[in-house]
Motif scaffolding. Structure first.
Motif, PDB file in Angstrom:
ATOM      1  N   ASP A   1       0.788  -1.233   0.000  1.00  0.00           N
ATOM      2  CA  ASP A   1       0.000   0.000   0.000  1.00  0.00           C
ATOM      3  C   ASP A   1       0.817   1.279   0.000  1.00  0.00           C
ATOM      4  OD1 ASP A   1      -2.202  -1.688   0.122  1.00  0.00           O
ATOM      5  OD2 ASP A   1      -2.330  -1.569   2.309  1.00  0.00           O
ATOM      6  N   VAL A   2       2.128   1.175   0.096  1.00  0.00           N
ATOM      7  CA  VAL A   2       2.979   2.370   0.100  1.00  0.00           C
ATOM      8  C   VAL A   2       4.110   2.191  -0.899  1.00  0.00           C
ATOM      9  CG1 VAL A   2       2.467   3.046   2.477  1.00  0.00           C
ATOM     10  CG2 VAL A   2       4.356   1.494   2.043  1.00  0.00           C
ATOM     11  N   GLU A   3       4.586   3.303  -1.413  1.00  0.00           N
ATOM     12  CA  GLU A   3       5.647   3.235  -2.423  1.00  0.00           C
ATOM     13  C   GLU A   3       6.959   2.718  -1.835  1.00  0.00           C
ATOM     14  OE1 GLU A   3       8.000   6.246  -5.415  1.00  0.00           O
ATOM     15  OE2 GLU A   3       5.907   6.657  -4.937  1.00  0.00           O
ATOM     16  N   ASP A   4       7.308   3.180  -0.640  1.00  0.00           N
ATOM     17  CA  ASP A   4       8.565   2.770  -0.011  1.00  0.00           C
ATOM     18  C   ASP A   4       8.336   2.608   1.493  1.00  0.00           C
ATOM     19  OD1 ASP A   4      11.129   2.414   1.008  1.00  0.00           O
ATOM     20  OD2 ASP A   4      12.021   4.005  -0.218  1.00  0.00           O
ATOM     21  N   LYS A   5       7.999   1.415   1.908  1.00  0.00           N
ATOM     22  CA  LYS A   5       7.714   1.145   3.318  1.00  0.00           C
ATOM     23  C   LYS A   5       8.934   1.415   4.186  1.00  0.00           C
ATOM     24  CE  LYS A   5       5.830  -2.425   6.380  1.00  0.00           C
ATOM     25  NZ  LYS A   5       5.216  -3.770   6.427  1.00  0.00           N
ATOM     26  N   TRP A   6      10.109   1.089   3.668  1.00  0.00           N
ATOM     27  CA  TRP A   6      11.342   1.334   4.420  1.00  0.00           C
ATOM     28  C   TRP A   6      11.471   2.803   4.791  1.00  0.00           C
ATOM     29  CZ3 TRP A   6      14.120  -2.485   6.442  1.00  0.00           C
ATOM     30  CH2 TRP A   6      14.064  -3.754   5.857  1.00  0.00           C
ATOM     31  N   ALA A   7      11.361   3.670   3.798  1.00  0.00           N
ATOM     32  CA  ALA A   7      11.509   5.111   4.036  1.00  0.00           C
ATOM     33  C   ALA A   7      10.393   5.625   4.945  1.00  0.00           C
ATOM     34  CB  ALA A   7      11.513   5.867   2.713  1.00  0.00           C
ATOM     35  N   ALA A   8       9.174   5.173   4.697  1.00  0.00           N
ATOM     36  CA  ALA A   8       8.038   5.632   5.495  1.00  0.00           C
ATOM     37  C   ALA A   8       8.202   5.234   6.967  1.00  0.00           C
ATOM     38  CB  ALA A   8       6.738   5.074   4.926  1.00  0.00           C
ATOM     39  N   ALA A   9       8.821   4.096   7.218  1.00  0.00           N
ATOM     40  CA  ALA A   9       9.048   3.638   8.595  1.00  0.00           C
ATOM     41  C   ALA A   9      10.296   4.267   9.208  1.00  0.00           C
ATOM     42  CB  ALA A   9       9.175   2.115   8.627  1.00  0.00           C
ATOM     43  N   GLY A  10      11.113   4.904   8.382  1.00  0.00           N
ATOM     44  CA  GLY A  10      12.361   5.478   8.871  1.00  0.00           C
ATOM     45  C   GLY A  10      13.434   4.425   9.098  1.00  0.00           C
ATOM     46  N   LEU A  11      13.344   3.332   8.336  1.00  0.00           N
ATOM     47  CA  LEU A  11      14.298   2.228   8.464  1.00  0.00           C
ATOM     48  C   LEU A  11      15.074   2.045   7.174  1.00  0.00           C
ATOM     49  CD1 LEU A  11      11.961  -0.372  10.233  1.00  0.00           C
ATOM     50  CD2 LEU A  11      13.704   1.073  11.304  1.00  0.00           C
ATOM     51  N   HIS A  12      16.124   1.221   7.246  1.00  0.00           N
ATOM     52  CA  HIS A  12      16.980   0.970   6.088  1.00  0.00           C
ATOM     53  C   HIS A  12      17.240  -0.530   5.945  1.00  0.00           C
ATOM     54  CE1 HIS A  12      17.817   5.093   7.370  1.00  0.00           C
ATOM     55  NE2 HIS A  12      17.867   5.333   6.078  1.00  0.00           N
ATOM     56  N   PRO A  13      17.105  -1.047   4.719  1.00  0.00           N
ATOM     57  CA  PRO A  13      17.418  -2.467   4.503  1.00  0.00           C
ATOM     58  C   PRO A  13      18.917  -2.714   4.672  1.00  0.00           C
ATOM     59  CG  PRO A  13      16.879  -1.393   2.422  1.00  0.00           C
ATOM     60  CD  PRO A  13      16.657  -0.381   3.507  1.00  0.00           C
ATOM     61  N   TYR A  14      19.237  -3.869   5.235  1.00  0.00           N
ATOM     62  CA  TYR A  14      20.621  -4.260   5.445  1.00  0.00           C
ATOM     63  C   TYR A  14      20.854  -5.577   4.706  1.00  0.00           C
ATOM     64  CZ  TYR A  14      24.922  -5.704   7.801  1.00  0.00           C
ATOM     65  OH  TYR A  14      26.206  -6.104   8.070  1.00  0.00           O
ATOM     66  N   PRO A  15      21.488  -5.528   3.523  1.00  0.00           N
ATOM     67  CA  PRO A  15      21.727  -6.766   2.764  1.00  0.00           C
ATOM     68  C   PRO A  15      22.701  -7.685   3.508  1.00  0.00           C
ATOM     69  CG  PRO A  15      22.163  -4.796   1.429  1.00  0.00           C
ATOM     70  CD  PRO A  15      22.001  -4.348   2.836  1.00  0.00           C
ATOM     71  N   VAL A  16      22.306  -8.966   3.603  1.00  0.00           N
ATOM     72  CA  VAL A  16      23.158  -9.940   4.268  1.00  0.00           C
ATOM     73  C   VAL A  16      22.880 -11.325   3.686  1.00  0.00           C
ATOM     74  CG1 VAL A  16      21.523 -10.139   6.213  1.00  0.00           C
ATOM     75  CG2 VAL A  16      23.875 -10.917   6.503  1.00  0.00           C
ATOM     76  N   ASP A  17      23.893 -11.966   3.187  1.00  0.00           N
ATOM     77  CA  ASP A  17      23.818 -13.348   2.715  1.00  0.00           C
ATOM     78  C   ASP A  17      22.660 -13.600   1.754  1.00  0.00           C
ATOM     79  OD1 ASP A  17      26.008 -13.722   4.324  1.00  0.00           O
ATOM     80  OD2 ASP A  17      24.992 -14.936   5.823  1.00  0.00           O
ATOM     81  N   GLY A  18      22.428 -12.678   0.833  1.00  0.00           N
ATOM     82  CA  GLY A  18      21.398 -12.861  -0.182  1.00  0.00           C
ATOM     83  C   GLY A  18      19.992 -12.538   0.276  1.00  0.00           C
ATOM     84  N   THR A  19      19.834 -12.099   1.504  1.00  0.00           N
ATOM     85  CA  THR A  19      18.528 -11.671   2.001  1.00  0.00           C
ATOM     86  C   THR A  19      18.688 -10.284   2.613  1.00  0.00           C
ATOM     87  OG1 THR A  19      16.578 -12.375   3.266  1.00  0.00           O
ATOM     88  CG2 THR A  19      18.744 -12.837   4.262  1.00  0.00           C
TER      89      THR A  19
END
Length: 168
Positions: free
Chosen positions: A96-114
């Motif tokens: 329902d949102v364009e960028d849930k990460w940004a809207a939550a104020g969080l950042h994805p952390y890539p690790v081991d392919g996930t």
């Protein structure tokens, strides 16, 4: 502060408090696309001689699509100052949102392919071992079916080996 890997045996915490009170984010996907959701139900233990985590996801959750498409997902535990983000991730769908990460104020952390969560203080990198839909005929205490599943949207239980533990 960067993450570093630690042996799982070095962890000292109350899993009941950690999961049910602190909550966790279940996250899956890769560097291109991922999603995260808040969970307060789950478990930690030993199964088939492995350190495992169990996570429960309702079939309508967007994160389930990501978990089902890959062999790995993460469980990220955030500090209390991130409670607003945890609340957001538990109430707003990534559909329902364009960028849930940004809207939550969080950042994805890539690790081991996930993907984990950069703001976490603890991340479990998990490899799926088993999943199963909870079924109404399997309830030994039918009041739990009635209370928690009035819409019959039974959780899928995912059991996963904890392959890596990351802390800050």
């Amino acid at each position: 502060m960067a993450f570093h890997e630690v042996p799982i045996e070095s962890l000292e915490f109350n899993p009941f408090k950690k999961i049910s009170k602190q909550w966790m984010l279940i996250t899956a996907g890769d560097e291109k696309k991922s999603n995260t959701m808040t969970a307060s139900w789950g478990g930690l233990g030993i199964m088939w001689g492995k350190n495992v985590a169990t996570a429960y996801i309702r079939p309508n959750r967007y994160t389930k699509e990501f978990v089902d498409q890959t062999d790995h997902f993460t469980l990220s535990f955030l500090p209390e100052e991130e409670r607003k983000a945890l609340n957001y991730c538990g109430t707003v769908s990534g559909r329902d949102v364009e960028d849930k990460w940004a809207a939550a104020g969080l950042h994805p952390y890539p690790v081991d392919g996930t993907t984990g969560v950069e703001e976490a203080e603890l991340i479990f990198v998990c490899k799926k071992l088993y999943h199963q839909e909870m079924k109404p005929e399997c309830f030994d205490a039918p009041e739990n079916d009635e209370r928690w599943y009035p819409e019959k949207d039974y959780h899928i239980m995912y059991m996963a080996e904890i392959e890596k533990v990351l802390v800050k």
